[in-house]
Design a protein around this motif. Structure first.
Motif, PDB file in Angstrom:
ATOM      1  N   GLY A 122      -0.947  -3.615  -1.116  1.00  0.00           N
ATOM      2  CA  GLY A 122       0.077  -3.607  -0.606  1.00  0.00           C
ATOM      3  C   GLY A 122       1.112  -3.688  -2.489  1.00  0.00           C
ATOM      4  O   GLY A 122       2.237  -3.668  -2.777  1.00  0.00           O
ATOM      5  N   SER A 123      -0.305  -4.244  -3.199  1.00  0.00           N
ATOM      6  CA  SER A 123       0.409  -4.193  -4.449  1.00  0.00           C
ATOM      7  C   SER A 123       0.709  -2.443  -5.642  1.00  0.00           C
ATOM      8  O   SER A 123      -0.776  -1.922  -5.050  1.00  0.00           O
ATOM      9  CB  SER A 123      -0.683  -4.999  -5.173  1.00  0.00           C
ATOM     10  N   ASP A 124       1.397  -2.334  -5.837  1.00  0.00           N
ATOM     11  CA  ASP A 124       1.209  -1.046  -7.255  1.00  0.00           C
ATOM     12  C   ASP A 124       0.363  -1.035  -7.807  1.00  0.00           C
ATOM     13  O   ASP A 124      -0.461   0.231  -8.097  1.00  0.00           O
ATOM     14  CB  ASP A 124       2.304  -0.616  -7.624  1.00  0.00           C
ATOM     15  N   ARG A 125       0.093  -2.480  -8.332  1.00  0.00           N
ATOM     16  CA  ARG A 125      -1.070  -1.888  -9.482  1.00  0.00           C
ATOM     17  C   ARG A 125      -2.282  -1.830  -9.039  1.00  0.00           C
ATOM     18  O   ARG A 125      -3.533  -1.138  -9.642  1.00  0.00           O
ATOM     19  CB  ARG A 125      -0.996  -3.889  -9.763  1.00  0.00           C
ATOM     20  N   ILE A 126      -2.948  -2.260  -7.819  1.00  0.00           N
ATOM     21  CA  ILE A 126      -3.884  -2.986  -6.648  1.00  0.00           C
ATOM     22  C   ILE A 126      -4.787  -0.930  -6.754  1.00  0.00           C
ATOM     23  O   ILE A 126      -5.365  -0.509  -7.036  1.00  0.00           O
ATOM     24  CB  ILE A 126      -4.843  -2.882  -5.925  1.00  0.00           C
TER      25      ILE A 126
END
Ligand code: SAH
Ligand code: SF4
Ligand code: F3S
Length: 441
Positions: free
Chosen positions: A270-274
């Protein structure tokens, strides 16, 4: 030709990994069946043992080697025993398997298993991990082995997405879709032999774009045509990528009654970075908007997903973003995995998180999805659902099947028959299954 007076040879197949491997194992059993082999559930009595393997995580591929180790006494007792390795570890490791485990006779990749019978006949040590130009499906005998009223149908293979963690593009190769006419014929044949539910399979099933009448067909078009097949009551498909969830497929969830209200749509994080580091090519927000559109088309749809925790570089904050996404969506089911570095993938170059950090996050995430799954199961109590009976249950008078939403359901129905599609009322729920009784009349 096989000598009809000879005892048929016995083939034991063990399948690891995904549903596509289950389908492939059935097709390999049929191909060997044409050469006089019958399948057995008893490994000790087999003339040939075939391990159809999975390479997705380290644990999955290591299973092959422990199982091969356990075959040593069998091979010692019966030197004629043939041992074959198929599937994604076969593709990834090829001849290395023979070097590490000399008891193996043949290694065959997922794109060349139509050649398995000739490899067995040829004898000696053989490795075939080609991506041949011919289509294996053109060379396989017609479907035979059926596991009851449900069947898998592979419509698409391979993947061009190259998520940074994933071996599938390497083990299964580039995306290829089977021609629509062949799939309709295979589906009609399955239905004529009692199948009432078909799950369309592909590593990237919603990227399906097979040749059909009037040009390439989308998965939605294929689903709509399959819905016209008389006697085919239920259609499912798996696994999908969020970026290929086109409008026509979402619309089909709203207006094709045979398309069941269950969707497995892996998001991984749910992390844009990941998500970016994973090369998933969408944001968390885009995924949430997509879920809204799907729910607008089919409000009661049950959503499922896959999650990877402990991807290289994942911080507490990234992990919290994943937990937030899960809370926002509310999944009816979810599969979660600790990141496993796979040889040859880009992510494998990056430093890994400490195992205890990843373990703790996995536990936290699993506690949340189990809670959501339990709540979704509990919410079914008192509701009327459709169930397709797949087999008799362990208790007398009990039938077991799947609901429209893919819940496992145990129904108290002494008159029940395998293959029947019945309406039932749910009377109780546990985390993994429902109990129900048939509706009268
Ligand atoms: N084609 C599907 C999934 C294929 S693999 C898709 O695109 O989602 C099934 C699941 O295994 C993936 O969704 C992912 O969650 C998990 N997986 C894949 N590679 C992994 C890895 N290296 N480590 C841990 N889990 C992995
Ligand atoms: Fe693997 Fe699925 Fe990504 Fe393809 S889309 S690389 S199969 S996780
Ligand atoms: Fe495993 Fe290959 Fe399926 S790696 S998940 S068997 S495509």
């Amino acid at each position: 030709m096989t000598d009809s007076t000879a005892m048929p040879k016995k083939l034991f197949i063990k399948t690891y990994g995904c549903q596509m491997n289950v389908y492939d194992s059935e097709r390999m059993a049929e191909a060997m069946g044409a050469k006089g082999y019958v399948t057995t559930e008893v490994q000790e009595e087999a003339d040939m043992v075939l391990l159809n393997t999975c390479h997705i995580r380290e644990k999955a591929s290591e299973k092959l080697y422990s199982d091969l180790g356990r075959l040593r006494p069998l091979k010692a007792a019966n030197p004629d025993l043939k041992i074959g390795v198929a599937g994604c570890v076969a593709q990834a490791e090829g001849a290395e398997i023979l070097r590490r485990m000399p008891l193996v006779d043949l290694v065959v990749g997922p794109q060349s298993y139509h050649r398995l019978p000739e490899m067995v006949e040829a004898g000696g040590k053989v490795v075939d991990t080609d991506f041949p130009t011919e289509d294996k499906f053109d060379h396989l005998p017609a479907r035979k082995a059926l596991r009851g009223p449900t069947a898998f149908l592979t419509v698409q293979e391979g993947c061009d997405k190259f998520c940074a963690f994933c071996v599938v593009p390497y083990t299964r190769g580039a995306e290829v879709s089977r021609p629509a006419a062949r799939l309709l014929a295979e589906a009609r044949d399955l239905v004529s032999r009692g199948v009432r539910e078909i799950t369309l399979l592909g590593q990237n099933v919603n990227a399906y774009h097979g040749a059909g009448e009037g040009g390439d067909w989308t998965l939605a078009r294929l689903v709509r045509e399959l819905a016209q097949v008389d006697g085919l009551e239920r259609i499912r498909y798996t696994t999908s990528h969020p970026n290929d969830m086109e409008d026509d497929l979402i619309a089909a969830h709203g207006d094709v009654p045979q398309l069941m209200p269950y969707l497995h749509l892996p998001v991984q994080s749910g992390s844009d970075r990941i998500l970016k580091a994973m090369n998933r090519k969408h944001t968390a927000e885009q995924y949430l908007r997509l879920i809204e559109r799907i729910r607008a088309a089919r409000p009661d749809i049950l959503l499922s997903s896959d999650f990877i925790v402990g991807f290289p570089g994942e911080t507490d904050r990234d992990f919290e973003d994943t937990m937030d996404l899960i809370r926002t969506v509310g999944f009816g089911q979810a599969f979660s995995f600790k990141y496993s570095a796979r040889p040859g993938t880009p992510a494998a170059e990056k430093p890994e998180l400490p195992a205890e950090v990843a373990d703790a996050r996995l536990q936290t995430l699993q506690a949340l999805v189990t809670q959501q799954q339990r709540a979704a199961q509990d919410a079914m109590v008192g509701r009327e659902v459709g169930v397709l009976y797949e087999k008799a249950g362990r208790l007398p008078g009990q039938m077991v099947g799947k609901s429209d939403h893919l819940h496992a359901v145990h129904v108290a129905d002494p008159a029940g028959q395998v293959g029947q599609l019945v309406r039932v009322r749910v009377t109780a729920a546990s985390t993994n299954s429902l109990a129900a009784e048939p509706l009268l009349g």
